[in-house]
Design a protein around this motif. Structure first.
Motif, short mmCIF file in Angstrom:
data_model
loop_
_atom_site.label_atom_id
_atom_site.label_comp_id
_atom_site.label_asym_id
_atom_site.label_seq_id
_atom_site.Cartn_x
_atom_site.Cartn_y
_atom_site.Cartn_z
N GLY A 277 0.91 -1.08 -0.06
CA GLY A 277 -0.12 0.09 -0.10
C GLY A 277 0.79 1.25 0.01
O GLY A 277 1.96 1.04 0.31
N PRO A 278 0.17 2.60 -0.20
CA PRO A 278 1.14 3.59 -0.35
C PRO A 278 1.82 4.03 0.88
O PRO A 278 2.86 4.71 1.07
CB PRO A 278 0.03 4.63 -0.59
N ASP A 279 1.07 3.67 2.15
CA ASP A 279 1.76 3.94 3.50
C ASP A 279 3.01 3.08 3.61
O ASP A 279 4.04 3.70 4.11
CB ASP A 279 0.74 3.75 4.61
N GLU A 280 3.04 1.83 3.44
CA GLU A 280 4.20 1.07 3.87
C GLU A 280 5.07 1.24 2.47
O GLU A 280 6.30 1.45 3.07
CB GLU A 280 3.79 -0.37 3.48
N ALA A 281 4.81 1.51 1.32
CA ALA A 281 5.94 1.88 0.33
C ALA A 281 6.27 3.23 0.58
O ALA A 281 7.97 3.25 0.60
CB ALA A 281 5.15 1.82 -0.92
N VAL A 298 6.99 12.28 1.89
CA VAL A 298 6.64 12.20 0.52
C VAL A 298 5.00 12.23 0.77
O VAL A 298 4.20 11.77 1.88
CB VAL A 298 6.90 10.82 -0.32
N ILE A 299 4.27 12.42 -0.45
CA ILE A 299 2.58 12.51 -0.19
C ILE A 299 2.54 11.55 -1.48
O ILE A 299 3.15 11.49 -2.38
CB ILE A 299 2.01 13.78 -0.61
N VAL A 300 1.65 10.46 -1.12
CA VAL A 300 1.31 9.45 -2.41
C VAL A 300 -0.14 9.21 -2.38
O VAL A 300 -1.05 9.20 -1.33
CB VAL A 300 1.86 7.87 -1.92
N VAL A 301 -0.83 9.17 -3.77
CA VAL A 301 -1.98 8.41 -3.94
C VAL A 301 -1.87 7.30 -4.66
O VAL A 301 -1.25 7.22 -5.95
CB VAL A 301 -2.88 9.70 -4.51
N SER A 302 -2.83 6.29 -4.55
CA SER A 302 -2.56 5.09 -5.22
C SER A 302 -3.51 4.99 -6.34
O SER A 302 -4.51 5.94 -6.42
CB SER A 302 -2.95 4.00 -4.21
N ARG A 304 -6.05 3.18 -6.39
CA ARG A 304 -7.41 2.95 -5.89
C ARG A 304 -7.93 4.19 -5.25
O ARG A 304 -8.94 4.34 -4.91
CB ARG A 304 -7.33 1.81 -5.09
N GLY A 305 -7.05 5.35 -4.97
CA GLY A 305 -7.50 6.71 -4.38
C GLY A 305 -7.03 6.69 -3.01
O GLY A 305 -7.39 7.59 -2.24
N GLU A 306 -6.21 5.66 -2.47
CA GLU A 306 -5.76 5.82 -1.20
C GLU A 306 -4.77 6.94 -1.14
O GLU A 306 -3.82 7.06 -2.29
CB GLU A 306 -5.02 4.44 -0.84
N THR A 307 -4.86 7.58 0.04
CA THR A 307 -3.57 8.71 0.04
C THR A 307 -3.03 8.27 1.35
O THR A 307 -3.46 7.90 2.43
CB THR A 307 -4.27 9.96 0.28
N ALA A 308 -1.69 8.73 1.38
CA ALA A 308 -0.81 8.39 2.28
C ALA A 308 0.45 9.66 2.63
O ALA A 308 0.84 10.15 1.63
CB ALA A 308 0.02 6.86 2.26
N PHE A 309 0.78 9.99 3.92
CA PHE A 309 2.13 10.75 4.03
C PHE A 309 2.94 9.92 4.68
O PHE A 309 2.72 9.12 5.58
CB PHE A 309 1.72 11.84 4.83
N SER A 310 4.20 10.09 4.44
CA SER A 310 5.20 9.34 5.31
C SER A 310 6.44 10.37 5.27
O SER A 310 6.85 11.02 4.38
CB SER A 310 5.63 8.34 4.47
#
Length: 336
Positions: A277-281, A298-302, A304-310
């Protein structure tokens, strides 16, 4: 901790050992559209920022997020949403991009920007320009022209001359706070506020109703940079990447390390090849940046539309929204 190669991360994706990083993912039930934005990552401590300053950042981030979300909500493209967010932040002197960019060692302006579309992986990037009001629009013009991906310096300025892009004198971009920051940097007396923006950047990633992804990043670079230094922000694969099969990414931080880790492309590769998933990656690549000695996020959108910040800093200016009703703004690490 020993260094783990990217190949090992592909082969054993669920067993990757992570260094500490702040990550938060939103995993909607196939969001029709989604967007995430950032305004840079750095040393952001609650006791070092006034309530008024925090409110100003929150207001600016929310306005940019709302503008991008409105485009997606109305059926607009991810490209238009990303460009809308970034042009707003480029005009906001609070952020290190466009007007309000940090200054080079000699007191000048040097903007970098890039954009990429996930549908066909078309991309455009520019570096070392100082007269274009919205550097991200020049990066888009390079992409649309199609002959090249990356232009820099005088060549990029010459290319811009044939396009209908708004110009501005150098003085338009320079603010008193950035002049003061440069003076402190030259004197080796970097205050928290300087460190907060030294590696600052603005960026956005989005998924539209058609399932197309886009990513864009714009920056003034590092306070006091010399020798026409270029960081990760305009480098496709390091600071910006988009691929409809996996994700879209925009990065911010100490660019030299993001370049060496090829952060943005590597996050997409992890998601595409391992199913992460975008959070783990995102966490994996921020861990790699930290192993190398760097910091940022980073900010990520997959797809599928998932969003993540790391991020591995004490804060990152950020926000996200989607068709399922999510609408969040954050600054500090403990807000996730």
């Amino acid at each position: 901790m020993p260094h783990h190669s990217r190949l090992l991360r592909f082969l054993i994706p669920l067993c990757a050992i992570l260094l500490p990083a702040h990550a938060a993912a939103h995993d909607p039930e196939q969001a029709e559209w989604s967007i995430a934005i950032h305004g840079g990552a750095g040393t952001l401590q609650r006791d070092a920022i006034t309530a008024e300053r925090e409110a100003a950042y929150t207001t600016s981030l929310q306005a940019a997020l709302d503008a991008g979300a409105a485009i997606l909500r109305d059926g607009g493209t991810s490209e238009d949403a990303v460009l809308t967010v970034i042009t707003l932040l480029e005009d906001d002197p609070l952020f290190n991009a466009g007007r309000g960019a940090v200054l080079t060692w000699d007191g000048g302006i040097s903007h970098d920007a890039s954009i990429m579309l996930g549908a066909d992986r078309s991309a455009g990037a520019i570096a070392g320009v100082s007269t274009i009001r919205h550097p991200i629009l020049l990066a888009r013009a390079v992409m649309e022209d199609g002959r090249h991906v990356f232009l820099s310096g005088e060549g990029a300025e010459e290319f811009a001359g044939d396009r209908e892009l708004e110009r501005a004198d150098t003085e338009f971009f320079i603010t008193p706070s950035r002049q003061e920051a440069l003076e402190r940097f030259r004197a080796s007396e970097v205050a928290v506020e300087d460190d907060e923006h030294r590696f600052g950047t603005v960026g956005a990633v989005a998924r539209d109703r058609a399932g197309n992804l886009a990513a864009g990043t714009s920056t003034g670079g590092m306070t006091g940079k010399r020798w026409d230094r270029i960081g990760d922000s305009p480098i496709i694969g390091a600071g910006t990447y988009a691929d409809n099969r996996a994700c879209a990414v925009s990065a911010t931080g100490s660019g030299e390390y993001f370049i060496r880790a090829v952060v943005a492309k590597s996050i997409c590769d992890l998601m595409l090849l391992s199913g992460m998933g975008p959070d783990e990656a995102g966490d994996n690549l921020i861990a790699e940046v930290e192993e190398l000695g760097g910091s940022g996020g980073v900010i990520v959108v997959s797809a599928r539309g998932e969003t993540a910040f790391s991020f591995n800093t004490s804060g990152m200016y950020r926000g996200r929204a989607d068709s399922n009703g999510v609408n969040e703004i954050g600054i500090f690490a403990d807000e996730d």
